[in-house]
Motif scaffolding. Structure first.
Motif, PDB file in Angstrom:
ATOM      1  N   PHE A  70       0.843  -1.206   0.000  1.00  0.00           N
ATOM      2  CA  PHE A  70       0.000   0.000   0.000  1.00  0.00           C
ATOM      3  C   PHE A  70       0.870   1.245   0.000  1.00  0.00           C
ATOM      4  O   PHE A  70       2.080   1.172   0.188  1.00  0.00           O
ATOM      5  N   LYS A  71       0.244   2.372  -0.246  1.00  0.00           N
ATOM      6  CA  LYS A  71       0.970   3.642  -0.215  1.00  0.00           C
ATOM      7  C   LYS A  71       1.019   4.181   1.217  1.00  0.00           C
ATOM      8  O   LYS A  71       0.034   4.079   1.942  1.00  0.00           O
ATOM      9  N   LEU A  72       2.143   4.748   1.586  1.00  0.00           N
ATOM     10  CA  LEU A  72       2.229   5.359   2.917  1.00  0.00           C
ATOM     11  C   LEU A  72       1.394   6.633   2.948  1.00  0.00           C
ATOM     12  O   LEU A  72       1.262   7.309   1.933  1.00  0.00           O
ATOM     13  N   VAL A 127      -5.220   3.996  17.761  1.00  0.00           N
ATOM     14  CA  VAL A 127      -5.254   2.627  17.264  1.00  0.00           C
ATOM     15  C   VAL A 127      -5.624   2.663  15.783  1.00  0.00           C
ATOM     16  O   VAL A 127      -6.554   3.349  15.394  1.00  0.00           O
ATOM     17  N   GLY A 128      -4.862   1.947  14.981  1.00  0.00           N
ATOM     18  CA  GLY A 128      -5.187   1.889  13.561  1.00  0.00           C
ATOM     19  C   GLY A 128      -4.544   2.975  12.737  1.00  0.00           C
ATOM     20  O   GLY A 128      -4.763   3.072  11.538  1.00  0.00           O
ATOM     21  N   SER A 129      -3.747   3.825  13.365  1.00  0.00           N
ATOM     22  CA  SER A 129      -3.133   4.909  12.606  1.00  0.00           C
ATOM     23  C   SER A 129      -1.875   4.437  11.865  1.00  0.00           C
ATOM     24  O   SER A 129      -1.255   5.210  11.156  1.00  0.00           O
ATOM     25  N   LYS A 150       1.124   2.650  13.138  1.00  0.00           N
ATOM     26  CA  LYS A 150       2.410   2.883  13.790  1.00  0.00           C
ATOM     27  C   LYS A 150       3.413   1.779  13.473  1.00  0.00           C
ATOM     28  O   LYS A 150       4.609   2.022  13.393  1.00  0.00           O
ATOM     29  N   THR A 151       2.888   0.553  13.320  1.00  0.00           N
ATOM     30  CA  THR A 151       3.780  -0.591  13.143  1.00  0.00           C
ATOM     31  C   THR A 151       4.765  -0.377  11.996  1.00  0.00           C
ATOM     32  O   THR A 151       5.948  -0.703  12.111  1.00  0.00           O
ATOM     33  N   ILE A 152       4.244   0.198  10.926  1.00  0.00           N
ATOM     34  CA  ILE A 152       5.073   0.345   9.737  1.00  0.00           C
ATOM     35  C   ILE A 152       6.281   1.257  10.005  1.00  0.00           C
ATOM     36  O   ILE A 152       7.344   1.095   9.416  1.00  0.00           O
TER      37      ILE A 152
HETATM   38  P1  ADP Z   1      -1.490   0.883  15.086  1.00  0.00           P
HETATM   39  O1  ADP Z   1      -0.357   0.030  15.553  1.00  0.00           O
HETATM   40  O2  ADP Z   1      -1.123   2.328  14.984  1.00  0.00           O
HETATM   41  O3  ADP Z   1      -2.730   0.691  15.889  1.00  0.00           O
HETATM   42  P2  ADP Z   1      -1.251  -0.697  12.714  1.00  0.00           P
HETATM   43  O4  ADP Z   1       0.155  -0.400  12.444  1.00  0.00           O
HETATM   44  O5  ADP Z   1      -1.575  -2.019  13.311  1.00  0.00           O
HETATM   45  O6  ADP Z   1      -1.882   0.436  13.605  1.00  0.00           O
HETATM   46  O7  ADP Z   1      -2.076  -0.475  11.378  1.00  0.00           O
HETATM   47  C1  ADP Z   1      -3.451  -0.743  11.285  1.00  0.00           C
HETATM   48  C2  ADP Z   1      -3.788  -1.321   9.920  1.00  0.00           C
HETATM   49  O8  ADP Z   1      -3.588  -0.352   8.886  1.00  0.00           O
HETATM   50  C3  ADP Z   1      -2.904  -2.494   9.566  1.00  0.00           C
HETATM   51  O9  ADP Z   1      -3.694  -3.478   8.969  1.00  0.00           O
HETATM   52  C4  ADP Z   1      -1.910  -1.907   8.574  1.00  0.00           C
HETATM   53  O10 ADP Z   1      -1.405  -2.885   7.694  1.00  0.00           O
HETATM   54  C5  ADP Z   1      -2.752  -0.876   7.868  1.00  0.00           C
HETATM   55  N1  ADP Z   1      -1.991   0.231   7.296  1.00  0.00           N
HETATM   56  C6  ADP Z   1      -0.967   0.902   7.868  1.00  0.00           C
HETATM   57  N2  ADP Z   1      -0.540   1.898   7.073  1.00  0.00           N
HETATM   58  C7  ADP Z   1      -1.323   1.868   5.968  1.00  0.00           C
HETATM   59  C8  ADP Z   1      -1.388   2.661   4.780  1.00  0.00           C
HETATM   60  N3  ADP Z   1      -0.549   3.672   4.572  1.00  0.00           N
HETATM   61  N4  ADP Z   1      -2.343   2.345   3.873  1.00  0.00           N
HETATM   62  C9  ADP Z   1      -3.189   1.328   4.076  1.00  0.00           C
HETATM   63  N5  ADP Z   1      -3.181   0.550   5.174  1.00  0.00           N
HETATM   64  C10 ADP Z   1      -2.259   0.807   6.104  1.00  0.00           C
END
Ligand code: ADP
Ligand code: MG
Length: 665
Positions: free
Chosen positions: A254-256, A285-287, A289-291
């Motif tokens: 996916f795109k950042l 949550v869901g923002s 961060k993991t990436i």
């Molecule tokens: P957090 O740890 O901040 O709660 P995650 O890193 O688990 O969130 O990400 C939540 C979901 O969003 C995951 O399924 C992840 O793969 C997805 N995701 C992260 N960045 C993007 C992005 N730029 N575009 C689409 N999906 C993304």
């Protein structure tokens, strides 16, 4: 008597009392001075006996007109004292304390504070607080302390009075008088005298202000000092390709988001500047961060360095490992999972020590093992707020000379976070990735719904708006109604702008209400399912569904669809009044569907703001009187003052007395 005098040297504190005091953390005079009342009784607000109402807590002043020892039911003896203030008679009952008869002599005047009971057509107070009324000598506002068994309010007051009278020195002043005048805060002597024995409400307010300011000031002073003094440098120079983010993005499915790229740039900038990273990444949550973590581990991994990705739970560590192992491996970066359950631990540790493994994903098990990393450069902590105090200490130790990133989803406003984590750099992820509408759904039983209410109160304070849905307009004892809820919440939350909407209102009126909501003239709308039917609804952040078991799944779905449409995380709360297996299964299904992430990982989010307040007890924030939410203005004032000082005197050379307030860790 000075601040360091042990309190067992005070007359009246024997071994037994000393032990009690120790239990509540008081050993020296200084501890006693900073042990603050939890509330006050204002004796100036005296109620006439003729105006008393059952159940209220009041102060009454009266003359003793009769007293009598009585045998009660069973064997309890009690003393009954009749007092009058000229408007009526109040009976004071003391169980098991007939010896008080000596004190309540006929004709004497007393002040009583307690709850009014109505019994046998008489107004009564049972075991109230009392004090003989003396025109001049009396303290009008009495402190009430949080105490432990073996200590009474009377003893506490007596000892504090004695100490305040005999104290030869007061704690050092935090600021010179010109600054205190400019900031409109009083002085330590005035504050300590008045926090314990306020002469008036105004003086009490001033004392509180001073002490809260003082606490925040010292807190900020410590944070900024650390930040200034610990601006550490990495001895390596990294050569990082200009296009590294684009390169990384190409590998992703996916795109950042722009926001994610910004945070990555911040990290790269730190590295290029040779700075030792100390960064908190904050995002709901869901923002995504993991990436950011994976990106950072990837950069270091490609350069041949080691990194640790630490998670609070086994499940989360596994999840990250499964999701990202192959991704990293395809770039030649070896990943291992290390948790309490890992079987070939010694083999893995061996491979970490000889450098075969670049990235270790795991739980606090990593902290507990003695591992001699070959070339560890970065530690990343996921959901940092979930680690306990001891683990945080271990973490500090392990991450001393390496780059350190922590990630947290605690829902606190940015300014507040900046203030609390003042010794870290700060990045925010506010944007939710496109096409990832996130609504987090929670189920709560009716008994626990205060938690939900306090959370939505917090959301509203963050300028968010939302709905509370009830099954009916007018209800009965089994069904919640919008009209009743509206009344109830208006009373409960006088500060929140609450509106009412239902299908029996005229169309025009309905539209007017919704318009008000758009304009933020209403923050919380109590409504029936009328909002389901496609009227133009503003973007709301949360929806609370009362008696969720009364709604069908399709209806719930529609309702939830109203939330989180502006690309922010939305919240949906199902409040269940009558739980049974069928209901649970049905609603759980509803929750899991579409949430798209592991529910068990989310429940902390709700506790967020409360938890942060709670951290005071957990000892993370060294605060006794200040409240980071309620006293935010004083917090900001203190922060500004500390920043001002460091600007003109960064090493505290001129104002060197301030160093005394800095705790060495
Ligand atoms: P957090 O740890 O901040 O709660 P995650 O890193 O688990 O969130 O990400 C939540 C979901 O969003 C995951 O399924 C992840 O793969 C997805 N995701 C992260 N960045 C993007 C992005 N730029 N575009 C689409 N999906 C993304
Ligand atoms: Mg996460």
């Amino acid at each position: 008597m000075n601040l360091k005098t042990p309190i067992n040297q005070i007359k009246g504190i024997g071994r037994q009392k000393y032990n009690c005091f120790k239990k509540i953390g008081i050993e020296k005079v200084e501890d006693l001075l900073f042990y603050f009342p939890r509330k006050y009784i204002n004796l100036k607000q005296i109620k006439k006996i003729s105006n008393l109402k059952e159940g209220e807590k009041v102060t009454v002043k009266g003359n003793v007109i009769a007293r009598e020892e009585k045998k009660g039911y069973g064997k309890i003896n009690y003393l009954k004292v009749a007092v009058s203030d000229g408007t009526g008679i109040l009976y004071i009952i003391f169980f098991n304390q007939v010896y008080l008869k000596k004190i309540f002599q006929i004709g004497k005047t007393f002040i009583f504070y307690g709850k009014i009971e109505f019994f046998n057509k008489e107004f009564e107070m049972i075991n109230p607080f009392y004090e003989e009324y003396e025109e001049k000598k009396i303290d009008w506002i009495l402190p009430v302390y949080p105490l432990t068994k073996g200590l009474s309010q009377k003893i506490m007051r007596k000892i504090l009075k004695f100490v305040l009278k005999n104290l030869t020195e007061y704690p050092e002043e935090i600021l010179p008088i010109n600054r205190r005048l400019a900031l409109n805060i009083s002085n330590i002597k005035h504050a300590l005298l008045n926090i314990h024995f306020p002469v008036s409400e105004i003086n009490l307010e001033k004392a509180r202000n001073y002490l809260i300011f003082r606490e925040f000031f010292i807190f900020q002073l410590n944070l900024l000092w650390k930040k200034n003094m610990e601006r550490k440098i990495d001895d390596k120079i990294y050569i990082i390709d200009e296009k590294v983010i684009e390169e990384f993005e190409k590998l992703l499915p996916f795109k950042l988001t722009e926001n994610q790229k910004e945070v990555m740039e911040e990290i790269i900038k730190d590295l290029k500047n040779g700075k030792l990273i100390r960064r908190l990444i904050h995002g709901e949550v869901g923002s995504g961060k993991t990436i950011i973590a994976i990106f950072t581990l990837w950069i270091f991994g490609k350069m041949g360095y080691q990194g640790v990705f630490l998670c609070p739970t086994e499940i989360l560590a596994q999840q990250h490992y499964i999701n990202w192992n192959e991704f990293l491996l395809s770039d030649g970066i070896n990943v291992s999972l290390l948790t309490g359950k890992t079987e070939e631990k010694s083999k893995i540790i061996n491979e970490i020590e000889n450098g075969k493994i670049n990235v270790i994903i795991g739980t606090h098990a990593i902290l507990n093992e003695k591992i001699n990393f070959k070339n560890l450069k970065i530690v990343i902590v996921d959901e940092q707020h979930k680690f306990g105090v001891n683990q945080q200490e271990l973490l500090k130790e392990k991450s001393k000379n390496v780059h350190y990133i922590s990630m947290s989803a605690t829902p606190i406003p940015r300014t507040l976070a900046l203030t609390i984590f003042g010794n870290m750099d700060f990045s925010t992820l506010g944007e939710i990735p496109k096409g990832q509408r996130q609504v987090i759904t929670y189920m709560f039983s009716n008994e626990n719904k205060d938690k939900v209410y306090s959370f939505i109160k917090f959301l509203i304070s963050q300028n968010k708006i939302g709905f509370i849905i009830t099954p009916a307009i007018k209800g009965n004892e089994n069904v919640e109604s919008a009209e009743e809820k509206y009344k109830e919440l208006k009373e409960k939350f006088p500060d929140i702008k609450i509106g009412l909407l239902h299908g029996r209102m005229e169309k025009e009126k309905q539209e007017e209400v919704l318009k008000k909501m758009k304009d933020r003239e209403i923050n919380l709308l109590i409504s029936t399912t009328v909002i389901e039917t496609g009227i133009d609804i503003p973007d709301v952040s949360f929806i609370v569904i009362e008696q969720a078991e009364r709604f069908g799944l399709a209806q719930l779905h529609q309702l939830r669809g109203r939330v989180g449409r502006s690309g922010e995380v939305g919240y949906c709360f199902l409040i269940v009044y009558n739980e049974d297996e069928e209901v649970n299964e049905r609603l759980n299904n509803f929750i899991e569907k579409e949430s798209g992430f592991d529910i068990s990982e989310l429940d902390y989010n709700l506790r967020g703001p409360g938890d942060l307040l709670g951290t005071r007890q957990h000892g993370i924030l060294p605060l006794k009187i200040g409240d980071i939410h309620k006293d935010i203005e004083l917090l900001e004032l203190a922060k500004k003052e500390v920043e001002r000082i460091f600007k003109i005197d960064p090493e505290l050379k001129k104002m060197d007395y301030l160093r005394k307030f800095i705790k060495n860790e």
